[in-house]
Design a protein around this motif. Sequence first.
Motif, short mmCIF file in Angstrom:
data_model
loop_
_atom_site.label_atom_id
_atom_site.label_comp_id
_atom_site.label_asym_id
_atom_site.label_seq_id
_atom_site.Cartn_x
_atom_site.Cartn_y
_atom_site.Cartn_z
N ILE A 28 -11.64 1.52 -2.07
CA ILE A 28 -10.97 2.75 -1.66
C ILE A 28 -10.30 3.47 -2.82
CG2 ILE A 28 -10.61 1.89 0.68
CD1 ILE A 28 -7.63 1.54 -0.06
N PHE A 29 -10.17 2.80 -3.98
CA PHE A 29 -9.52 3.42 -5.14
C PHE A 29 -10.50 3.90 -6.20
CE2 PHE A 29 -5.91 0.31 -4.07
CZ PHE A 29 -5.30 1.23 -3.24
N ARG A 30 -11.80 3.82 -5.94
CA ARG A 30 -12.78 4.07 -7.00
C ARG A 30 -12.85 5.51 -7.46
NH1 ARG A 30 -17.39 -0.13 -4.75
NH2 ARG A 30 -16.32 -2.01 -5.50
N GLU A 31 -12.37 6.45 -6.66
CA GLU A 31 -12.40 7.85 -7.09
C GLU A 31 -11.12 8.27 -7.79
OE1 GLU A 31 -14.05 10.83 -4.48
OE2 GLU A 31 -14.92 9.28 -3.19
N THR A 33 -8.29 8.22 -10.92
CA THR A 33 -8.37 8.10 -12.38
C THR A 33 -7.88 6.72 -12.82
OG1 THR A 33 -6.12 8.91 -12.74
CG2 THR A 33 -7.88 10.57 -12.58
N PRO A 34 -8.32 6.25 -13.99
CA PRO A 34 -7.86 4.95 -14.49
C PRO A 34 -6.34 4.87 -14.60
CG PRO A 34 -9.76 5.68 -15.75
CD PRO A 34 -9.36 6.83 -14.87
N GLU A 35 -5.71 6.00 -14.95
CA GLU A 35 -4.26 6.00 -15.10
C GLU A 35 -3.57 5.75 -13.76
OE1 GLU A 35 -6.23 7.91 -18.37
OE2 GLU A 35 -6.28 8.39 -16.21
N VAL A 36 -4.06 6.39 -12.71
CA VAL A 36 -3.47 6.20 -11.38
C VAL A 36 -3.71 4.76 -10.91
CG1 VAL A 36 -3.60 6.87 -8.95
CG2 VAL A 36 -3.60 8.61 -10.73
N VAL A 37 -4.92 4.25 -11.11
CA VAL A 37 -5.22 2.88 -10.71
C VAL A 37 -4.32 1.89 -11.44
CG1 VAL A 37 -6.97 1.06 -10.74
CG2 VAL A 37 -7.60 3.38 -10.05
N ALA A 38 -4.09 2.13 -12.73
CA ALA A 38 -3.21 1.24 -13.50
C ALA A 38 -1.80 1.25 -12.95
CB ALA A 38 -3.22 1.65 -14.97
N THR A 39 -1.33 2.44 -12.55
CA THR A 39 0.01 2.54 -11.97
C THR A 39 0.09 1.79 -10.64
OG1 THR A 39 0.38 4.68 -13.02
CG2 THR A 39 1.77 4.13 -11.14
N LEU A 40 -0.92 1.99 -9.78
CA LEU A 40 -0.94 1.29 -8.50
C LEU A 40 -0.99 -0.22 -8.71
CD1 LEU A 40 -3.43 3.47 -6.40
CD2 LEU A 40 -0.93 3.63 -6.53
N SER A 41 -1.73 -0.67 -9.72
CA SER A 41 -1.83 -2.10 -10.00
C SER A 41 -0.47 -2.69 -10.36
CB SER A 41 -2.83 -2.35 -11.14
OG SER A 41 -4.12 -1.85 -10.82
N ARG A 42 0.33 -1.92 -11.10
CA ARG A 42 1.65 -2.41 -11.49
C ARG A 42 2.58 -2.51 -10.29
NH1 ARG A 42 0.69 1.02 -15.97
NH2 ARG A 42 2.00 2.66 -15.06
N TRP A 43 2.32 -1.72 -9.25
CA TRP A 43 3.19 -1.72 -8.08
C TRP A 43 2.87 -2.83 -7.08
CZ3 TRP A 43 3.08 4.24 -6.83
CH2 TRP A 43 3.73 4.92 -7.86
N PHE A 127 1.56 2.10 0.95
CA PHE A 127 0.18 2.39 1.33
C PHE A 127 0.10 3.77 2.01
CE2 PHE A 127 -3.40 1.89 4.40
CZ PHE A 127 -4.42 1.76 3.48
N TRP A 128 1.01 4.05 2.94
CA TRP A 128 1.02 5.35 3.61
C TRP A 128 1.27 6.47 2.61
CZ3 TRP A 128 -0.54 7.33 7.99
CH2 TRP A 128 -0.73 6.51 9.10
N VAL A 137 -8.55 8.45 -1.35
CA VAL A 137 -8.20 7.15 -0.78
C VAL A 137 -8.15 7.25 0.74
CG1 VAL A 137 -6.47 5.32 -0.68
CG2 VAL A 137 -6.92 6.51 -2.84
N CYS A 138 -7.58 8.33 1.26
CA CYS A 138 -7.51 8.54 2.70
C CYS A 138 -8.93 8.62 3.29
CB CYS A 138 -6.72 9.80 3.01
SG CYS A 138 -6.46 10.09 4.77
N ALA A 139 -9.80 9.38 2.63
CA ALA A 139 -11.17 9.54 3.12
C ALA A 139 -11.91 8.20 3.10
CB ALA A 139 -11.92 10.57 2.29
N ALA A 140 -11.73 7.43 2.02
CA ALA A 140 -12.39 6.13 1.92
C ALA A 140 -11.88 5.17 2.99
CB ALA A 140 -12.17 5.54 0.53
#
Length: 297
Positions: A28-31, A33-43, A127-128, A137-140
């Motif tokens: 659900i996170f594949r679309e 950016t790497p920067e956003v994914v990295a931030t979410l990973s830290r959270w 998540f919300w 992410v919502c669409a996925a």
Amino acid sequence: MSGISIVLKKESAGAGPVLGETLAGIAIFRELTPEVVATLSRWCRWRRYGPDHTILQYLDESRDVFFVVRGRVCAKYHSANGREVRLNDLSAGEIFGEFAAIDGEPRCADIVAVTDTLIASMSAELFWEILRRYEPVCAATLRRLTGIARSAQRRVVEFSTLPVRSRVHAELLRLARLCASDPNPRSVVISPAPTHAEIASRISTHREAVTRELNSLARAKLIERRVTTLVIREIAALTRMVEGALEEPCWGITLTNGGGDLSSKLDRARALPTPAVSGSLLPTRRLAVGDSLARRF
């Protein structure tokens, strides 16, 4: 992103991100950016589980959402009389726990690690917030929920219309899809191999019926059984058999490999004597290591 920053302070207390771990492989996170994914990973909170370790329990009232970063997990339900119903498996890239995060209801199944597994989790509130801020992410997530509904409908059709042997074939195809690295494989290795009781619990039958059909498939050389793995040797042949039973395409699996007169091969294989099988009719929780290996393929 001030709204998310507020959640971040609450989420990261005691969370301790694991160096080098990332949500980049989560579907659900594949679309993003790497920067956003990295931030979410830290959270996220990160935890490892060994095989057979319970991650979530039925009726648990927590609301966190979980991401399978590595390994595989399965969802199980246990009835009051101890019968196990194995609902589905989830491999790396999948999520679970989103139902409780969305509707606020208790968990509807146990979630148990099948292999060594790395899990990341985040709060329902975070998540919300991500769903509101990131439309991809919502669409996925909506596509995923739709897929779950379609899969449930397919299973109802199978249980209502297919004989046990065809339900076994359909379940083997589902497991093959889960383990396949190639989108159009000729053969697939399923590892670890499920026990006969586990397959029976997935398709609402008993272990003896599964054993009989797997013996027939092995004699027809469509599968190869080993101690800890199961090789589906002819994916296309198995697909054609399920399509023939359903009289419709097999849920989007398009394969062109394989050949030969499968019906006659399998009929001849079924005519051969099958060794007697003993043991309980009721599937149970995963067996101890020694018993499990004895009852595997």
